[in-house]
Each structure stands twice: as structure tokens, then as C-alpha cells.
Design a protein around this motif. Structure first.
Motif, PDB file in Angstrom:
ATOM      1  N   PHE A 109       0.846  -1.206   0.000  1.00 53.96           N
ATOM      2  CA  PHE A 109       0.000   0.000   0.000  1.00 53.96           C
ATOM      3  C   PHE A 109       0.880   1.255   0.000  1.00 53.96           C
ATOM      4  CE2 PHE A 109      -2.555   3.327   1.956  1.00 53.96           C
ATOM      5  CZ  PHE A 109      -3.817   3.130   1.415  1.00 53.96           C
ATOM      6  N   VAL A 160       2.481   1.987  -3.286  1.00 50.58           N
ATOM      7  CA  VAL A 160       1.592   2.680  -4.214  1.00 50.58           C
ATOM      8  C   VAL A 160       1.557   4.178  -3.892  1.00 50.58           C
ATOM      9  CG1 VAL A 160      -0.760   2.848  -5.096  1.00 50.58           C
ATOM     10  CG2 VAL A 160       0.194   0.617  -4.553  1.00 50.58           C
ATOM     11  N   LYS A 218      -3.474   1.067 -10.521  1.00 49.45           N
ATOM     12  CA  LYS A 218      -3.822   1.543  -9.173  1.00 49.45           C
ATOM     13  C   LYS A 218      -4.903   2.624  -9.270  1.00 49.45           C
ATOM     14  CE  LYS A 218      -0.195  -0.950  -8.428  1.00 49.45           C
ATOM     15  NZ  LYS A 218      -0.426  -2.393  -8.464  1.00 49.45           N
ATOM     16  N   ASN A 219      -5.911   2.496  -8.435  1.00 47.79           N
ATOM     17  CA  ASN A 219      -6.986   3.487  -8.382  1.00 47.79           C
ATOM     18  C   ASN A 219      -6.493   4.690  -7.570  1.00 47.79           C
ATOM     19  OD1 ASN A 219      -9.272   4.973  -8.107  1.00 47.79           O
ATOM     20  ND2 ASN A 219     -10.558   3.276  -7.453  1.00 47.79           N
ATOM     21  N   TYR A 222      -6.812   5.787  -3.430  1.00 50.65           N
ATOM     22  CA  TYR A 222      -5.685   5.792  -2.497  1.00 50.65           C
ATOM     23  C   TYR A 222      -5.544   7.140  -1.814  1.00 50.65           C
ATOM     24  CZ  TYR A 222      -3.814   1.237  -3.758  1.00 50.65           C
ATOM     25  OH  TYR A 222      -3.636  -0.109  -3.920  1.00 50.65           O
ATOM     26  N   ILE A 262      -8.307   7.598   0.796  1.00 47.36           N
ATOM     27  CA  ILE A 262      -8.092   6.765   1.984  1.00 47.36           C
ATOM     28  C   ILE A 262      -7.008   7.375   2.866  1.00 47.36           C
ATOM     29  CG2 ILE A 262      -7.195   4.533   2.777  1.00 47.36           C
ATOM     30  CD1 ILE A 262      -8.577   3.288   0.295  1.00 47.36           C
ATOM     31  N   VAL A 289      -7.437   8.723   6.698  1.00 43.81           N
ATOM     32  CA  VAL A 289      -6.637   8.159   7.796  1.00 43.81           C
ATOM     33  C   VAL A 289      -5.860   9.266   8.507  1.00 43.81           C
ATOM     34  CG1 VAL A 289      -4.664   6.655   8.316  1.00 43.81           C
ATOM     35  CG2 VAL A 289      -6.459   5.856   6.785  1.00 43.81           C
TER      36      VAL A 289
END
Lengths: 252, 295
Positions: free
Chosen positions: B157, B160, B176-177, B181, B184, B188
Motif C-alpha cells: 500500500f 503505491v 492503481k486506483n 488511495y 483513503i 486516515v
């Protein structure tokens, strides 16, 4: 009769009124290496950008194995099995050679945040397997001893080779290679062409943009000559090379 | 002794803030000017719940993290799908709006008077009241933040995230989207910043909007840049240096009016010096600059 892997039908795209692709159609058959040649600005790279979803077409459809894929986001197309390299050679230069290959594997459990905390064992096993595959790929292509080095420290030719290895790691059915051998040393050209020639055996189909006509003649099953966004000539490498329209365009 | 503990507690709070911002800015390459807003959201959610609902510390911190994360999604989802420059503006707007709400919605947030009398936290029947108690509590949350961040950045992760920072087009071509990412990571980071806010509210026991201004966001960005963007321990070093520096000024015996202004000058000066001569900060592996400038 072999089936079609990738179909492009009536594709058009203009930039500020200039037609970059004009009603372009072509078909990539299973296990075929298709060469795409033509002068600068003929729309070859634009075609790649449209097929991989980076640019939306104005008209036309693209299909992959009979499924319509027009207008999907680049990452979706990549996950459906289309891998590409870039003319301007994109790699993650801050990461090591090995990490660039690892990044290119599709659907990794460790790339989902939840798995890192709740299924870490599965992510780790998957990563270990990928690492092994990546090292084998690098060793097979002669980059094995460079695995730990930063991608930026490779020579230009090695970087082109690495971007091809990244496509192999993607396990894509269709590879779109944008000038894979332009501007590199002869030994490296032979090595890269050797890898490309073996791709159909692994069930992959390839479209190759290249200005180096010798290379195209060596590896391609079929060639399309493009000019001003349209298809001018199509056939075996011999046919296209001897087509008067092609000769004329190259002399101009 | 209490003074020393107080400094360590402040360092701890800024470690949480800067390590979480580093995830967004240092690893993923997204410049967020809203970190103090999420810090403030965390502080106000915890304070309001403790004062009005008398709920416990753990419940409050969980709610604060969730609320802040949801707000992060609200800001991130529309802006991160477009372009990074819009994201910078969107975070700036969110920062300004949050401050305005905290400052003007007097009946709910107390406005400029703030929220006094936040009770001392009780965790599993243990009341935290001493400086040492708070230091231990904050150290635990620092450790949690660092552990989570380390897990993330050393994983596929995290790989990326670095790829997105260096070359989004390549990341997309590798399947990869990118937008997902970014969202997210931003959520976080916002959640972690709220944890720092909760700590601050309980520790000081009084909060007002002036602790959560744009200047505070810029201070947190300075910690990340000077400490070293894109390295796990860089922001920790940055937090220690930038929190200690103004404290050292106290010992020079300057009048407080001079010292306060001198602080701003020192922060600004340091930032300029680092940007010019050491853009990677003390420990960083990533020189924060616009993508255009690197190409």
C-alpha cells in the motif's frame, strides 16, 4: 482463424480542431505482434492514450475480447489486462528496480489498507510470492544484479528494458509498447526484441509503435502505417514497406 | 520538572500531528492546509462530548476520530478526484470554514470564549491527572500513530503511495486506483490528527479556536518539511526541534512581546533556509515541491 483480442472501431479524437485520430479502426488478433508506424504526429501515441483510457475518444468503440471497454478509467483497463509503456519512459525513479516490478503486479492483497491490519499474514505471503516472481523476471532479462539499485541509476536502455519487465509482471494479455527500442544500444535492442518476439508464445498480443523500421520488420506479424490520424496502409511488413503511399510519405 | 514534562507532552502532540500529515504530504505528495482543522475537530468533539454527554475518554476519542475521518472524506472525495491544486484550495477552504464555525457558533462551541472545564480522562477506571500520567497516555498514542504509519508505508500500500507521489500516470497504468488511495490516506491522516486534538483538549482542559488556525496548519507543515517529508522519523525530529526552539528563547530573557514575534520570524526563516538549501529536511527522502517543478 484466430480470435480478436483488441478491437478498435471508428475512433476519432481532435485537439483544438486538429484531428489527431480520424475514424481509425484496427484489430489485434490473439498472439499477434502488430507494428504501428508513421511520421511524428500521426496519432500513434494518441491512439495508445485513448485505448488505455488516458484520453476519452469523441467517437468510436474499443473492445477487449468482445467486451466494450470504451471510456473506462485507466486503472480499470490496466486491471482488465492492458499494459503499456510510455514513449517518455515512465518509472518510479525513487524506488528500486525490484520495487518498480513489484508495483506492477495486479490485485495485490497488501495494497488494501484493511488487509494490512486484519489479514497481514495473507498480504505478506502474497508479497513474498510476487517478490520471487519479480526476481525471476529480472534474472531472466539480465537485470537480476540491478534489483536493489534505484531505477534512476540504470542506463537508458536498461530503463526501457525495466519498463517492459513491468508490463510482464502485470500479466496482461495486451501490451502496448511505445517506442521500446528508440535511442538505445544495438545489443539492448536485440535483447528487447528477443523478449517481444517471445510474447505470443506466452499468450500475449502486442501493438508496437516504433520508428526503427528494421526492428518492426524483424518482429511484427502485421504492420499498420498511420498518417494524420488515419490508416494509410495495412498488411505484412513486406507489403507495407513496398506500398507506394508509404514510400511517398517517407520521402516527403 | 513539570515544565519539562509539559514540553514533552507538547512534543508528543505535535509528533502525532506531523507524522499523520507526513502520510498525506510526505508519502503521497498531497499538500493539505487543513491539518489544524482536523486537530480542532478532534478537540471539540471530545470536549463537547465530555462536557455535555459525560461520556468516557475512549468513547470520545473513537467518536472524534470517526467524525474527523468523515469530514476528511467530505473534503477529499470531491477535490481529490480532480487535480492536486484543487485539493490544496479545498483544504484551505475547509480550514477557514472550520475556524469560522468554531469561532462564531457561540451557543454550540462557545465561540471565542472556548470550552473550559474539560474533565480529566478516566481510562479503565484509572484517572489521568498528573503531568506524568498525560505524558504516558500521549506516548502511547504516539506509539500507536507511528506503528500504524510504519505498517502502511512499508507495505505494498505504501509503495503505491510513493508511486502516486512520484508519477500518477505510471501508477494508473499499473492498475492503481489513484483517487481512492488519495482519499483513503487523507481520511486516515484526518483521523489521526483528531487523536492529537483529543489529547490536547484533555490535557489543557480548556480549548478555544485560536489553537486551530491556518497558522497552526502551516506550523505542522513546517515540522514535516524541516524534519523530513517522506521519512518515518523525520517529523519526529522536526517536532522536537520546532517545539524546543521557542522554549530556548525563554532562557535568553527576552520580553514576551519580543519573543512571540521572534518565534514567527524563526519559523519563517527556518522554512526558507530549508527550502533553499535542504529541501529534504533533516531526514527526508522527498523534496516537497510541485510536480511541475520536478519535471
Amino acid at each position: 482463424m484466430t480470435g480478436s483480442t483488441l478491437g478498435v472501431n471508428g475512433l476519432s479524437k481532435s485537439f483544438d480542431g486538429v484531428r489527431a485520430i480520424a475514424d481509425f479502426s484496427c484489430e489485434l488478433r490473439d498472439g499477434e505482434i502488430l507494428g504501428l508506424i508513421g511520421p511524428n504526429g500521426a496519432g500513434k501515441t494518441t491512439l495508445f492514450n485513448v485505448v488505455t483510457g488516458f484520453i476519452a475518444p469523441e467517437h468510436g468503440q474499443i473492445s477487449l475480447k468482445d467486451n466494450e471497454i470504451t471510456g473506462l478509467a485507466p486503472y480499470r483497463l490496466a486491471n482488465l489486462g492492458i499494459a503499456r509503456t510510455f514513449q517518455d519512459l515512465r518509472l518510479i525513479r525513487q524506488l528500486s528496480v525490484l520495487e518498480n516490478v513489484l508495483l506492477s503486479f495486479r490485485s495485490q492483497p497488501g495494497e488494501r489498507l484493511g488487509n494490512l491490519f486484519f489479514r497481514s499474514e495473507r498480504s505478506r505471503q502474497h508479497e513474498a510470492l510476487n517478490r520471487q516472481t519479480a526476481i525471476e523476471l529480472l534474472e531472466d532479462t539480465g537485470l537480476g544484479d540491478k534489483a536493489g539499485e534505484s531505477a534512476d541509476d540504470l542506463s537508458y536502455g536498461q530503463q526501457k528494458l525495466l519498463s517492459l519487465v513491468c508490463c510482464l509482471a502485470a500479466e496482461a494479455q495486451v501490451l502496448l509498447l511505445d517506442e521500446p527500442v528508440a535511442g538505445i544500444a544495438p545489443e539492448m535492442i536485440d535483447k528487447i526484441l528477443g523478449i517481444i518476439r517471445d510474447l505470443p508464445v506466452k499468450g500475449k498480443s502486442v501493438i508496437l509503435i516504433e520508428h526503427n523500421l528494421d526492428a518492426v520488420m524483424q518482429v511484427c506479424d502485421r504492420v499498420i502505417f498511420m498518417d494524420a490520424g488515419a490508416k494509410v496502409s495495412e498488411g505484412t511488413p513486406e507489403e507495407v514497406r513496398n506500398d507506394p503511399k508509404v514510400i511517398e510519405a517517407y520521402i516527403d | 520538572m513539570e515544565y519539562l514534562l509539559h514540553i514533552l507532552i507538547l512534543i508528543g502532540i505535535y509528533v502525532i500531528l506531523s507524522v499523520s500529515l507526513n502520510l498525506i504530504t510526505g508519502y503521497t505528495g498531497l499538500l493539505s492546509i487543513a491539518h489544524a482543522a482536523f486537530y480542532g475537530v478532534g478537540a471539540y468533539v471530545a470536549a463537547l462530548m465530555a462536557l455535555n454527554l459525560h461520556s468516557t475518554f475512549l468513547v470520545n476519542i473513537i467518536c472524534a476520530v470517526i467524525v474527523s475521518g468523515l469530514l476528511g472524506a467530505l473534503v477529499g472525495i470531491p477535490s481529490l478526484r480532480i487535480r492536486d491544486d484543487y485539493f490544496v484550495i479545498a483544504t484551505f477552504a475547509f480550514q477557514v470554514i472550520t475556524f469560522s464555525i468554531l469561532n462564531n457558533w457561540v451557543s454550540f462551541t462557545g465561540g471565542p470564549m472556548g470550552l473550559p472545564g474539560i474533565p480529566q480522562p478516566t481510562i479503565f477506571g484509572l484517572q489521568v491527572s498528573s503531568h506524568l500520567g498525560f505524558l504516558i497516555l500521549i506516548a502511547l498514542f504516539c506509539a500507536l500513530t507511528l506503528w500504524v504509519t510504519r505498517r502502511i508505508v512499508r507495505s505494498p500500500f505504501g509503495r503505491v503511495l510513493k508511486a502516486i507521489r512520484e508519477d500518477e500516470v505510471f501508477a494508473q497504468a499499473a492498475g492503481k486506483n489513484v483517487a481512492a488511495y488519495k482519499i483513503i490516506v487523507f481520511v486516515v491522516g484526518a483521523g489521526m490528527a483528531a487523536m492529537a486534538g483529543v489529547m490536547y483538549a484533555y490535557y489543557i482542559s480548556f480549548i478555544d479556536p485560536t489553537s486551530f488556525t491556518v497558522m497552526e496548519s502551516i506550523f505542522i507543515i513546517s515540522i514535516v518539511i524541516i524534519g523530513g517529508a517522506g521519512s518515518l522519523w523525520g517529523p519526529v525530529v522536526g517536532a522536537v526541534v520546532l517545539v524546543l526552539l521557542p522554549e530556548l528563547l525563554r532562557f535568553l530573557g527576552l520580553p514576551s512581546s519580543v519573543a512571540a514575534n521572534l518565534r514567527q520570524i524563526i519559523y519563517g526563516g527556518l522554512l526558507v533556509v530549508f527550502m533553499m538549501w535542504r529541501p529534504r529536511g533533516f531526514l527526508g527522502e522527498y523534496a516537497f515541491q510541485s510536480k511541475e517543478a520536478r519535471e
